[in-house]
Design an enzyme around this catalytic site. Structure first.
Site, PDB file in Angstrom:
ATOM      1  CE1 TYR A  69      14.954  -1.936  67.466  1.00  0.00           C
ATOM      2  CE2 TYR A  69      15.182   0.152  68.189  1.00  0.00           C
ATOM      3  CZ  TYR A  69      14.598  -0.810  68.503  1.00  0.00           C
ATOM      4  OH  TYR A  69      13.689  -1.210  69.487  1.00  0.00           O
ATOM      5  N   GLY A  70      20.928  -0.378  64.567  1.00  0.00           N
ATOM      6  CA  GLY A  70      21.558  -0.433  63.369  1.00  0.00           C
ATOM      7  C   GLY A  70      23.076  -1.238  63.825  1.00  0.00           C
ATOM      8  CG  ASN A 167      11.347   0.786  71.717  1.00  0.00           C
ATOM      9  OD1 ASN A 167      11.012  -0.212  72.026  1.00  0.00           O
ATOM     10  ND2 ASN A 167      12.074   0.965  70.682  1.00  0.00           N
ATOM     11  N   GLY A 168       8.297   1.393  73.480  1.00  0.00           N
ATOM     12  CA  GLY A 168       7.006   0.742  73.352  1.00  0.00           C
ATOM     13  C   GLY A 168       7.028  -0.545  72.628  1.00  0.00           C
ATOM     14  CG  MET A 170       4.459   1.823  69.445  1.00  0.00           C
ATOM     15  SD  MET A 170       2.947   1.215  69.461  1.00  0.00           S
ATOM     16  CE  MET A 170       2.137   2.459  68.449  1.00  0.00           C
ATOM     17  CB  VAL A 298      33.950   5.093  71.401  1.00  0.00           C
ATOM     18  CG1 VAL A 298      34.945   5.777  70.436  1.00  0.00           C
ATOM     19  CG2 VAL A 298      34.089   3.678  71.463  1.00  0.00           C
ATOM     20  CD  GLU A 407       2.115   5.460  71.401  1.00  0.00           C
ATOM     21  OE1 GLU A 407       2.119   5.212  72.789  1.00  0.00           O
ATOM     22  OE2 GLU A 407       3.065   5.472  70.952  1.00  0.00           O
ATOM     23  CG  HIS A 492      10.667   8.600  67.924  1.00  0.00           C
ATOM     24  ND1 HIS A 492       9.156   8.983  67.420  1.00  0.00           N
ATOM     25  CD2 HIS A 492      10.321   7.394  68.706  1.00  0.00           C
ATOM     26  CE1 HIS A 492       8.522   7.887  68.006  1.00  0.00           C
ATOM     27  NE2 HIS A 492       9.138   7.312  68.955  1.00  0.00           N
ATOM     28  N   GLY A 520      20.348   5.681  63.303  1.00  0.00           N
ATOM     29  CA  GLY A 520      19.338   6.681  63.146  1.00  0.00           C
ATOM     30  C   GLY A 520      19.979   7.990  62.479  1.00  0.00           C
ATOM     31  CG  ASN A 530       8.818   3.371  66.569  1.00  0.00           C
ATOM     32  OD1 ASN A 530       9.500   2.677  65.973  1.00  0.00           O
ATOM     33  ND2 ASN A 530       8.545   3.592  67.817  1.00  0.00           N
ATOM     34  CG  PHE A 532      12.045   0.177  66.482  1.00  0.00           C
ATOM     35  CD1 PHE A 532      12.078  -1.150  65.877  1.00  0.00           C
ATOM     36  CD2 PHE A 532      11.111   0.613  67.177  1.00  0.00           C
ATOM     37  CE1 PHE A 532      11.096  -2.039  66.263  1.00  0.00           C
ATOM     38  CE2 PHE A 532      10.232  -0.287  67.806  1.00  0.00           C
ATOM     39  CZ  PHE A 532      10.088  -1.687  67.199  1.00  0.00           C
TER      40      PHE A 532
END
Length: 551
Positions: A69-70, A167-168, A170, A298, A407, A492, A520, A530, A532
């Site tokens: 994500y990031g 992931n699901g 969410m 890396v 959940e 997570h 994260g 969640n 993300f």
């Protein structure tokens, strides 16, 4: 893709209902490895062929370590600002079908594609109906890493798209009143007015149609969860997701190939889920300024004599064997290998002297987002359905009173189980630290399994009451023999290079100009939901500042 076009994609459901408190990704809550391994497809070993790998000796203006994500946010925004970007990804590209014609393996049929360099599966649910479910698989650079460290198993996605692959989906924005406890140095107003909406738009977040939810067979399990929650006085909330809900309706209708309705999630989803491959990374590639080298990891980053940073890396094949070593030079380096990957690399670089001026906050503030799982055995008059969509869509909110959000998770075994299954996020205060083990030449994490007890106690604030009301009991056959709580894992991981401690307030690593953390690892251990969307929104905030001031 411009901000305006990203904003135009925000779902009507999210704008109407706001950002609803929810919970974690399913990312493995329902792994039931009960069938045989499909024949191995040699064609999948060429997954990296579609990407031209980086050459040793190359010079790049911006190098991003990781494609989650990031990293995906950073790559897109840098490219839009005119910067050439090269992304380094340890996992595969996941763009080549196997012998079954599908890129990803089914949850109930793990094969060589399923696990990262393991010879035996490591399913989050280790047992079912009293029988162990793990099995031997060929060693391969598969999609799910079950990394065992410090008394905990950390499940992580491996491949272009990172955790979004497994992931699901969410996609939950925290309640605003909880934000100060998540990122105390960040302005909540700008996050909720600008960066959370931008992240939700870019990710393609939407809500399930409540009327459809009430009638469709594949969410019977969630309706049973709703009924039991409400009868015990707990609010049930629908939770946004990045799944294409129109596609799922077509799955149920039988007009498209089944994906979530066939249980696909833990080892990838072949159709309906809007992973980063379909959103931020697709937009980044479309700029023509972003290249990706899969199957590269890396190993070192250090200041280069001519300016910028020398980045050493290994190219591996699908058995994990090193086939080439390379060194490239980058003007700027963005660490986006995930909480564990970024933290381990930075701790190693500080301890071995490659980046000796990193401060003493490196490696600290790591948490598991309070993850804990459990199952309940329902009465025969409360069947949960033999067909269950693998995408969770709702949860039970007891955060303010009991420190837990649960959940209502699927258990897509293909048979009726009469079981309700839950992944809880809890307000667990325990934090661990990564440290360098010089004797072993590796990074250790000092998490203790006993530190999960607060999470169990908080989850019990929901399920003890439901069991009492319904006259039901906990399942004790899912995580071993006579073991009720899944307290051995997290989906997570968060922290290890905490914002405004290891870095400044925008992710610049203290001690080095041109080095950034943008994943994260910046978030100290818990997001109350969640994580993300928060990781994405924080990356949007930070990269905007970095582009405006550092470039």
């Amino acid at each position: 893709m411009s901000d305006k076009s990203l904003h135009s994609k925000v779902s009507k459901g999210v704008s109407r209902r706001g950002f609803i408190t929810g919970t974690g990704s399913i990312l493995g809550a329902m792994a039931l490895a009960v069938n045989t391994v499909p024949a191995r497809a040699e064609s999948a070993t060429g997954a990296a062929a579609a990407n031209a790998p980086i050459d040793s000796g190359a010079h790049v203006p911006a190098l991003v370590i990781g494609t989650g994500y990031g990293g995906s946010v950073a790559a897109l925004r840098l490219a839009q600002a005119g910067v050439d970007v090269h992304m380094i990804e340890m996992g595969m590209a996941w763009d080549t079908p196997g012998s079954d014609g599908k890129i990803f393996a089914n949850t109930t049929k793990p094969d060589y594609r399923s696990y990262w360099l393991r010879t035996r599966t490591k399913a989050p649910l280790s047992n079912f109906l009293g029988f162990p479910i793990d099995k031997d698989v060929p060693r391969y650079t598969g999609i799910l890493d079950a990394e065992e460290m410090g008394g905990i198993i950390v499940y992580q996605g491996r491949g272009v798209g990172g955790g979004s692959l497994v992931n699901g989906g969410m996609a939950v924005t925290p309640k605003r009143q909880n934000f100060a406890a998540i990122l105390p140095s960040v302005d909540a107003e700008e996050m909720y007015s600008t960066y959370y909406p931008r992240a939700n738009a870019g990710l393609g977040v939407g809500l399930i149609d409540p009327a459809w939810f009430d009638t469709v067979d594949c969410y019977q399990f969630a309706r049973v969860g709703r009924k039991h929650a409400q009868r015990s006085g707990f609010p049930f909330v629908f939770v946004p997701d990045v799944y294409d809900w129109d596609y799922m309706k077509q799955e149920v209708a039988g007009t498209v190939p089944k994906s979530a309705v066939d249980g696909e999630i833990l080892y990838g989803n072949n159709a309906g889920k809007k992973s980063l491959q379909k959103t931020y990374l697709a937009a980044a590639r479309a700029t023509g300024k972003v290249a990706i080298s899969p199957l590269h990891r890396v190993t070192t980053v250090s200041p280069s004599a001519g300016g910028g940073y020398a980045v050493g890396m290994e190219q591996i094949d699908t058995t994990g064997a090193v086939v080439a070593t390379k060194t490239v030079t980058a003007d700027r380096v963005f660490f986006a290998a995930g909480s564990v990957g970024t933290s381990k690399l930075l701790v190693k670089l500080k301890a071995t002297g490659a980046l000796a001026d990193l401060n003493d906050e490196i490696g600290k503030g790591w948490g598991d987002n309070g993850n804990v799982m459990c199952g309940r055995a329902n009465h025969m008059w409360d069947p949960t359905g033999n067909v269950q969509a693998a995408i969770p869509c709702g949860g039970i909110d007891n955060w303010d009173a009991g420190g837990a959000f649960a959940e209502v998770a699927p258990l897509p075994t293909g048979i009726e189980t009469y079981a309700s299954f839950y992944l809880s996020i809890t307000k667990n205060p325990n934090r661990a630290e990564f440290t360098w083990n010089a004797a072993a030449g590796k990074v250790d994490l000092n998490w203790q399994t006993a530190w999960k007890q607060p999470s169990i106690d908080m989850a019990k604030s929901i399920f003890d009451k439901i069991n009492s009301k319904e006259g039901t009991i906990y399942r004790s056959d899912l995580f071993g023999v006579n073991k009720i709580w899944g307290d051995h894992l997290t989906y997570h991981p968060l922290g290890g290079a905490v914002l405004n401690k290891a870095t400044d307030n925008y992710g610049r690593l203290r001690g080095y100009t041109g080095l950034y953390v943008i994943d994260g690892a910046l978030i100290p251990g818990n997001t109350s939901v969640n994580p993300f969307v928060t990781i994405t929104a924080l990356a949007e905030r930070n990269i905007e500042k970095i582009i405006a001031t550092d470039l």
